[in-house]
Structure formats: structure tokens, C-alpha cells
Design an enzyme around this catalytic site. Sequence first.
Site, short mmCIF file in Angstrom:
data_model
loop_
_atom_site.label_atom_id
_atom_site.label_comp_id
_atom_site.label_asym_id
_atom_site.label_seq_id
_atom_site.Cartn_x
_atom_site.Cartn_y
_atom_site.Cartn_z
N TYR A 1 0.83 -1.21 0.00
CA TYR A 1 0.00 0.00 0.00
C TYR A 1 0.87 1.26 0.00
O TYR A 1 0.61 2.21 -0.73
CB TYR A 1 -0.92 0.00 1.22
CG TYR A 1 -1.97 1.10 1.16
CD1 TYR A 1 -3.25 0.83 0.66
CD2 TYR A 1 -1.69 2.40 1.58
CE1 TYR A 1 -4.20 1.83 0.58
CE2 TYR A 1 -2.63 3.40 1.50
CZ TYR A 1 -3.90 3.12 1.00
OH TYR A 1 -4.84 4.11 0.92
N PHE B 1 -7.32 19.98 -24.69
CA PHE B 1 -8.03 18.72 -24.92
C PHE B 1 -9.37 18.77 -24.18
O PHE B 1 -9.53 19.51 -23.22
CB PHE B 1 -7.18 17.54 -24.44
CG PHE B 1 -7.84 16.22 -24.72
CD1 PHE B 1 -8.06 15.80 -26.02
CD2 PHE B 1 -8.28 15.41 -23.68
CE1 PHE B 1 -8.69 14.60 -26.28
CE2 PHE B 1 -8.92 14.20 -23.95
CZ PHE B 1 -9.13 13.80 -25.24
N ASP B 2 -10.33 17.93 -24.61
CA ASP B 2 -11.69 18.04 -24.05
C ASP B 2 -11.78 17.77 -22.56
O ASP B 2 -12.53 18.45 -21.86
CB ASP B 2 -12.70 17.19 -24.84
CG ASP B 2 -12.35 15.73 -24.88
OD1 ASP B 2 -11.15 15.42 -24.86
OD2 ASP B 2 -13.25 14.88 -24.96
N ASP C 1 0.54 19.72 -20.76
CA ASP C 1 -0.30 18.54 -20.91
C ASP C 1 0.54 17.62 -21.79
O ASP C 1 0.64 17.81 -23.01
CB ASP C 1 -1.63 18.92 -21.57
CG ASP C 1 -2.50 17.70 -21.82
OD1 ASP C 1 -1.99 16.56 -21.71
OD2 ASP C 1 -3.68 17.87 -22.15
N ALA D 1 0.72 14.27 -22.59
CA ALA D 1 0.34 12.93 -23.04
C ALA D 1 1.24 12.40 -24.16
O ALA D 1 1.65 11.24 -24.15
CB ALA D 1 -1.12 12.94 -23.49
N LYS E 1 -0.71 7.08 -23.40
CA LYS E 1 -0.20 7.43 -24.73
C LYS E 1 1.30 7.12 -24.78
O LYS E 1 1.68 5.99 -24.99
CB LYS E 1 -0.46 8.91 -25.04
CG LYS E 1 -1.91 9.21 -25.44
CD LYS E 1 -2.80 9.37 -24.26
CE LYS E 1 -4.15 9.96 -24.59
NZ LYS E 1 -5.02 10.01 -23.42
N HIS F 1 -20.10 13.93 -25.93
CA HIS F 1 -19.77 13.02 -27.04
C HIS F 1 -19.77 11.55 -26.66
O HIS F 1 -20.04 10.69 -27.48
CB HIS F 1 -18.45 13.42 -27.69
CG HIS F 1 -17.28 13.42 -26.74
ND1 HIS F 1 -17.15 14.35 -25.73
CD2 HIS F 1 -16.22 12.60 -26.63
CE1 HIS F 1 -16.04 14.11 -25.07
NE2 HIS F 1 -15.46 13.06 -25.59
N1 F0G Z 1 -4.65 15.37 -22.59
C1 F0G Z 1 -4.60 14.98 -23.87
C2 F0G Z 1 -3.83 15.81 -24.86
C3 F0G Z 1 -5.27 13.83 -24.28
O1 F0G Z 1 -5.22 13.47 -25.56
C4 F0G Z 1 -5.97 13.08 -23.32
C5 F0G Z 1 -6.70 11.87 -23.69
C6 F0G Z 1 -5.98 13.51 -21.98
C7 F0G Z 1 -5.29 14.67 -21.65
C8 F0G Z 1 -6.72 12.76 -20.91
O2 F0G Z 1 -6.08 11.59 -20.59
O3 F0G Z 1 -7.66 9.77 -21.26
O4 F0G Z 1 -5.76 9.35 -19.69
O5 F0G Z 1 -7.71 10.66 -18.94
N2 F0G Z 1 -6.93 11.57 -24.87
C9 F0G Z 1 -7.56 10.36 -25.36
C10 F0G Z 1 -7.76 10.49 -26.84
C11 F0G Z 1 -8.77 9.94 -24.64
O6 F0G Z 1 -8.45 9.63 -27.42
O7 F0G Z 1 -7.22 11.41 -27.45
P1 F0G Z 1 -6.86 10.27 -20.09
#
Ligand code: F0G
Length: 458
Positions: free
Chosen positions: A72, A124-125, A215, A217, A258, A450
Site C-alpha cells: 500500500y 483537450f476536451d 499537458d 500525453a 499514450k 460526445h
Molecule cells: N490530454 C490529452 C492531450 C489527451 O489526448 C488526453 C486523452 C488527456 C489529456 C486525458 O487523458 O484519457 O488518460 O484521462 N486523450 C484520449 C484520446 C482519450 O483519445 O485522445 P486520459
Amino acid sequence: MEIPFAESYKIKMVEPLRRSTRDEREQWIKSANYNLFNLRSEQVFVDLLTDSGTGAMSHYQWSEMMLGDESYAGASSYFKMKEAIQEITGFPHFLPTHQGRAAENVLFSALIKSDDLVPGNAHFDTTKGHIEFRKATAVDCTIDEAYNTTLDHPFKGNIDLAKLEAVYKNNPVEKIPMVIITVTCNTSGGQPVSMQNIREVSALSKKYGVRVVFDAARFAENAYFIKMREEEYVEKSIRDIVLEMFSYGDAMTMSSKKDAIVNMGGFIGMRDESLFREASLYNIMFEGYITYGGMSGRDMNALAQGLREGTEFDYLETRIRQVAFLGRLLRDAGVPVQYPFGGHAIFIDAKRFLPEVPQEEYVAQTLAIEIYKESGVRAVEIGTILADRDPNTRENRYPNLEMVRLAIPRRTYTNNHMRYVAAHIINLHEKRNHIKSGYRITYEAPIMRHFTVALQKV
Ligand code: F0G
């Protein structure tokens, strides 16, 4: 004879794919309310919905899974992950989280208040969702060139410094907790940000006292593009480029699904100890104790190994060349795609593909549905449905670009799959004049609609 490029790995384990008929797919997508997220994976032949968590782990990663320490607190897996993060990103403090949006949730809980402004390059969304959920506003400062899909520009993810400075000048600095640099910029088409731009954004933000948050990823793919396109970095290693990139930031949020090539995981990297302490409180509340934060020990091990593999040049070259391979097949046949090609995906310009379908009838979603019916290939809409409604007026937000994204999972499909995808889309493009109408929404959630939206044919 010209020697073709060959992948820098071979395949040890395979997973069968099922083919289907057009009649079956028409039935399935109708039952799914024309929402591709509602399909079952067996109903999909080549799944290009996302490159997130869908990559193939290496045998080194799988062997690390067996060594996971599930204690843990203070697990050796935590320290393995910490060491890899420090080595690769240079951030001295980190918190594990179960994925990228969880990292956003934790970090933004510590930093963003209502009425704040958060400038950046086409957030990102989930990032935008976490900003708007806190009644703050995401301000898009991406360069205008990003929104012309035919314009050749090496760094379409760049931030426009004049737009950014206008935000800084016209607002009290206490209302701007951070600028977010998304590398690569998913929303503008997997487009990279140059080191020069990162450096300039950082200098400008320092001048105004605003934090720089990455960000991150797809940070390794961004570093690959810097190496290939920015003259002074041609001779530098990916690792050195990554370290320099992050040296300009105060923190990073990471979706490890990613560029760390794992199926689940994330983290926050931070320079400042006081920020780390504050974020730790939220991490414990939302994710778990600070030495696992929503991850199991085996996953932290695989992540540490994945970060190292994901920043190797040979791996990145194979990866990004496959994406470009698909892009070239489409572009050479006249399919309108975002150019230059992105790092993780090919983005089709839906308004140019289906000029007769009105934007109000969700043209990019219409194209994604047609591609599925034609081929069994699942792509994703990056258009009006994803852009959601304005939180104040509740009107649809019509983005500059209506795109269909073909995201390529890492180390998962072969170039024959890419040929299959391209051939079907090219055939559809030849028949495009038959498609004149789109869809209307019959159900939508108040935020991030979406994922669960239901649609009906117009
Ligand atoms: N930032 C970026 C640039 C992303 O592309 C994503 C996720 C996230 C943050 C959020 O990360 O999914 O681990 O919570 N992108 C995926 C996509 C879902 O299909 O582009 P997460």
C-alpha cells in the site's frame, strides 16, 4: 532497389480480429444510436477510436508486471516510477494518478478557482472539461495556421504569443493560474509545438508571473518532431530534447496511456514542493495514497519501463512513420487530410470531404459513421459534438475544423491494416456526393456529451 522502412520490433502475441458485413454494421450502428462509443469491440475490424491505452506492451513491460510490488505504501514500484520520471522529465516531485484526466482533476483542484482564465493551445476536451467544471474559462491561443488544413507549417501546435500576451495584459494576473502547453496538440491534429515556441511562451509567462503547465500525453512524439524539424536539435537525442522541453515548465500532467505505452496510468510532475504538498491532499482524496494514486504496483512498473521505451528514437521513428504512411496513402488519393500529418493520428477534414452536409447536422460525425459502415473501421469525431455547448449560452460551439480522427494505437496494427483503412476511405471519397444529410441529437449529457450522445438520421 529502394529499401523499404521496416518496423523496429517483431510480434510475439496476436489477437484475432473479426470481419463483418455492411448489413451487420448498419444494424449495429443504428442500435448504437449512431454513437461509435456504443459499439462493442467485436463489431469493429480496425479500431482507430483512440491511441489511448490501446498500444501493445513490450516483453520487457510484461516482465516488469510480474515484479510489481503491491504494498500500500512505499512500494518498490513507486520508486521505480519516480526514478524513471525524474530521469526522463527532470521533475523532482510527482504524484501517480489512474489516468490523465485524474492528474488534471488533482492539479486543477489545487490551482484553478472560479472565474479564472486558462490560456493554452487548443485544450483537450477533458482538460477543458475540468477547467469549465470549476467555472473557469479555457482560452485558445493556438496560431491561426493550425486551422488551415492544407497549409504546410512544421509546428501547428504553437501558441500565438500575441494572443497569449493579450490575455496576460487584459486580465489581473491572479486570475490566470497557468498556461497549458499541450504537446503534441491533439485538438489541432496531433501537431507539435516547437522548442522555440515553448521557450518563448515560458519567458513571456515568467515575465507576467504565470505558471507553465504541460499537458504531456504525447511529449515524446513532440520531441521527435523537434528533432526532425528544428535545425538546432537534429543532432540531439530524444531524451535531451525532452529534458529541455520540461525545463521550461513548472508542472506537467501525463496520460501514460499514450507515450508511456501502458493500458492505464497517469501522473503529475511538479517542480515546486509546496505545490506537491497541496496537490497531495487532493491526490489522497480522489486517487489514493501518494505512493500509488490509483495504480497497482505492476502498472507502475510497466509505466516506468514504457517511459524509457517511449523515448527511444527507433521506436518513435517506427510509430510516426506508420501514421505518415496512412496519411500519404490518403493524401495521394485526394482525400482532404490535415497536413503535415500529426504524431498519433490522421485527421480528415470532414467539411471538405462532405461539402453538402451542413455543419448543424454534425458533418464530422456523419463521416465517421459512413467510414464505419463502409469498412468496420472505427474513428472518432473531433467536431461540433465534441466541442459541446457554450456553458453560458448553451448554444452549440461550432469549431473552426470539423475532423474525423484516425488514431493509430502504438505497435498494434500492421501497414496492411493501414492499406485496408486507406482503400475504404478512398472508395468512400469517390462516392461522397451521395451523402447529403447528417444527424440530429436525441439525447445529450450536460458536459462531455460526445461519450453518451444519441443521434438520429435527419
Ligand atoms: N490530454 C490529452 C492531450 C489527451 O489526448 C488526453 C486523452 C488527456 C489529456 C486525458 O487523458 O484519457 O488518460 O484521462 N486523450 C484520449 C484520446 C482519450 O483519445 O485522445 P486520459
